[in-house]
Design an enzyme around this catalytic site. Structure first.
Site: not given
Ligand code: NAI
Ligand code: MG
Length: 499
Positions: A194, A246-248, A251, A268, A302, A403
């Site tokens: 996804k 994605g976000s902590t 996660g 991660e 990240c 972050e």
């Molecule tokens: P997010 O963690 O919400 O999204 C990342 C992925 O998770 C997307 O595919 C999203 O659709 C999916 N997702 C969202 N909620 C979910 C849930 N409850 N269950 C399963 N999957 C879910 O991150 P977002 O809102 O795009 O960004 C927010 C912050 O997260 C950023 O400002 C950044 O600080 C951090 N981030 C960190 C990343 C990294 O590489 N470590 C990458 C993206 C965001």
């Protein structure tokens, strides 16, 4: 669907014709709309214009994709000899290389990043990742064990963990897909991938390329959708393993759910990585390194080096030089070959970054560069944000702890090696850390002291498919890449044979 006139003229023919097609979910060998017909749009972050409409997968689609992945796992995919599995992964790597321009342009348009970077980093590393993992299937083996009991033959088998839910973010969409799929495919798993809702296009294209090179249907399924789709995948009872970047915050939720369900999980997550310049470092090299560490991909990495620690005696000179470079950086649309920094991925991310910067100013941090949204002209509604540099004296402010995930660097002076190691480690996160110095003994002493999954000495952010990557503390669970990355997609079965 977009029409050709909506799309930037700089777009090449292959990417344009892909964009003009109808975008559908990939489930088994079928490309289909969401069962309930829902869709969402994805935009060009440089202009805010819609570039494509994609399906919003719901629970019925998650069920169908997981069932397709299960069928493939127990059917055609399981029957393929390891060598053939490796050949298919290599063929996918070759197909990615053959579509470099198209994929780089799609990434630049959907994500916002400079097309030169998308090509040299994202697409190249994606192909390299699949090439590396294409070599693993024929090297996965168990052991014969010297058990003490007589007349017994005991051995282990390494088996694929099963159906994987792989949820990825928007900062390196294609590359994150490769980081997830490479080891899963090598191990013999199947996947429901996804992509993030901000950047759905290259994952869909990757899924098509996989079918074209001959992957059995159902090995790779691609569902576009948002967090709701992701949550439905995580909760699905027939998913064996979850891999998430994605976000902590998300996660933690996924980790908690996986714990309750006892599913395998790798995470991660975020970072607030410290970049430490020692007093002997060449100031020009320190500036180059710090600049690359934070502003690469507009800070949306990240492992961004978002905290810069400078020796007090070098502080003023280095921050002045950095501020000057930041101010001279050319912002622009990803498709413009002269662009050094693209926009942030979305209006939401732009608001988030601006919020951090405004609170940093209000909290009393000294602003040395940037600090504002930078419109590029009157009709630009892109999500541009100027490379920003703050100076602080301690580590208490929100901008020094949280972050930000944007082009915002927080610099601070220090006096001793012990002090700086302690301050670098005073973080919930532990993804990366760096040291700039030619003092080998100090570099290795710091490498041992720093609580981070990767330590970069005299460079920042290098990555290789063979080198484990992942976080200490709140930066994640498990490692990607290399043997360790592969292991997280394998179960060990011990077989006892009475002779
Ligand atoms: P997010 O963690 O919400 O999204 C990342 C992925 O998770 C997307 O595919 C999203 O659709 C999916 N997702 C969202 N909620 C979910 C849930 N409850 N269950 C399963 N999957 C879910 O991150 P977002 O809102 O795009 O960004 C927010 C912050 O997260 C950023 O400002 C950044 O600080 C951090 N981030 C960190 C990343 C990294 O590489 N470590 C990458 C993206 C965001
Ligand atoms: Mg987009």
């Amino acid at each position: 669907m977009s029409t050709a006139t909506d799309l930037p003229p700089a777009l090449g023919e292959a990417a344009r014709s892909y964009l003009e097609r109808e975008h559908l979910l990939l489930i088994g060998d079928e490309r289909r709309a969401a069962a309930d017909g829902r869709t969402f749009t994805t935009e060009d972050p440089a202009s805010g214009s819609v570039i494509a409409t994609v399906p919003q997968a719901g629970e019925a689609d998650v069920d169908a994709a997981v069932a397709a992945a299960r069928d493939a796992l127990e059917g055609d995919w399981a029957k393929l000899p390891a060598a053939r599995r490796g050949r298919l992964i290599a063929a996918l790597a070759d197909a990615i290389e053959a579509h470099t321009v198209e994929l780089a342009e799609l990434e630049a348009l959907d994500q916002g990043k400079p097309v030169t970077l998308a090509r040299a980093v994202d697409v190249r590393a994606t192909a390299a990742h699949f090439h590396y993992f294409s070599g693993w299937p024929t090297k996965i083996s168990g052991d014969t064990l010297p058990v003490s009991q007589p007349n017994l033959f005991c051995y282990t088998r390494r088996e694929p963990v099963g159906v994987c839910a792989q949820i990825i973010p928007w900062n390196f969409p294609l590359l994150m897909a490769a980081w997830k799929l490479g080891p899963a495919l090598a191990a013999g798993c199947t996947s429901v991938l996804k992509p993030a809702e901000q950047t759905p296009l290259t994952a869909l294209r990757l899924g098509e390329l996989a079918l074209e090179v001959g992957f059995p249907p159902g090995v790779i399924n691609v569902l576009t959708g948002d967090g709701e789709t992701g949550a439905a995948l995580v909760a699905h009872p027939d998913v064996d393993k979850i891999a998430f970047t994605g976000s902590t915050a998300v996660g933690r939720e996924i980790g908690a759910q996986a714990g309750r369900d006892l599913k395998r999980v790798t995470l991660e997550l975020g970072g607030k990585s410290a970049n430490i310049v020692l007093a002997d470092a060449d100031p020009a090299a320190a500036v180059r390194n710090a600049f690359q560490a934070i502003y690469f991909n507009s800070g949306q990495a990240c492992n961004a080096g978002s905290r810069l620690f400078l020796p007090v005696e070098r502080y003023d000179a280095v921050v002045a030089e950095l501020a000057e470079r930041a101010a001279a950086t050319k912002l622009g649309p990803g498709l413009d070959p002269d662009t050094q920094l693209g926009p942030l991925v979305s209006a939401e991310q732009h608001d988030r970054v601006r919020g951090f910067v405004e609170r940093g100013i209000a909290d009393g941090a000294e602003l040395l560069a940037g600090g504002s949204a930078t419109p590029l002209g009157e009709d630009q509604s892109g999500h541009f944000f100027a490379p920003t540099l703050f100076s602080v004296t301690g580590d208490e402010l929100e901008i020094a702890r949280e972050e930000i995930f944007g082009p915002v660097l927080v610099a601070s002076p220090y006096s001793s090696l012990e002090e700086v190691a302690m301050r670098a480690n005073d973080s919930d996160y532990g993804l990366a850390a760096g040291v700039v110095t030619s003092d080998l003994s100090a570099a290795h002493r710091l490498a041992a002291m720093l609580k981070a999954g990767s330590v970069y000495i005299n460079q920042w952010g290098l990555s290789d498919p063979s080198a484990p990557f992942g976080g200490f503390k709140a930066s994640g669970v498990g490692r990607e890449h290399g043997r360790e990355g592969l292991e997280s997609y394998l179960e060990t079965k011990t077989v006892w044979v009475g002779l």
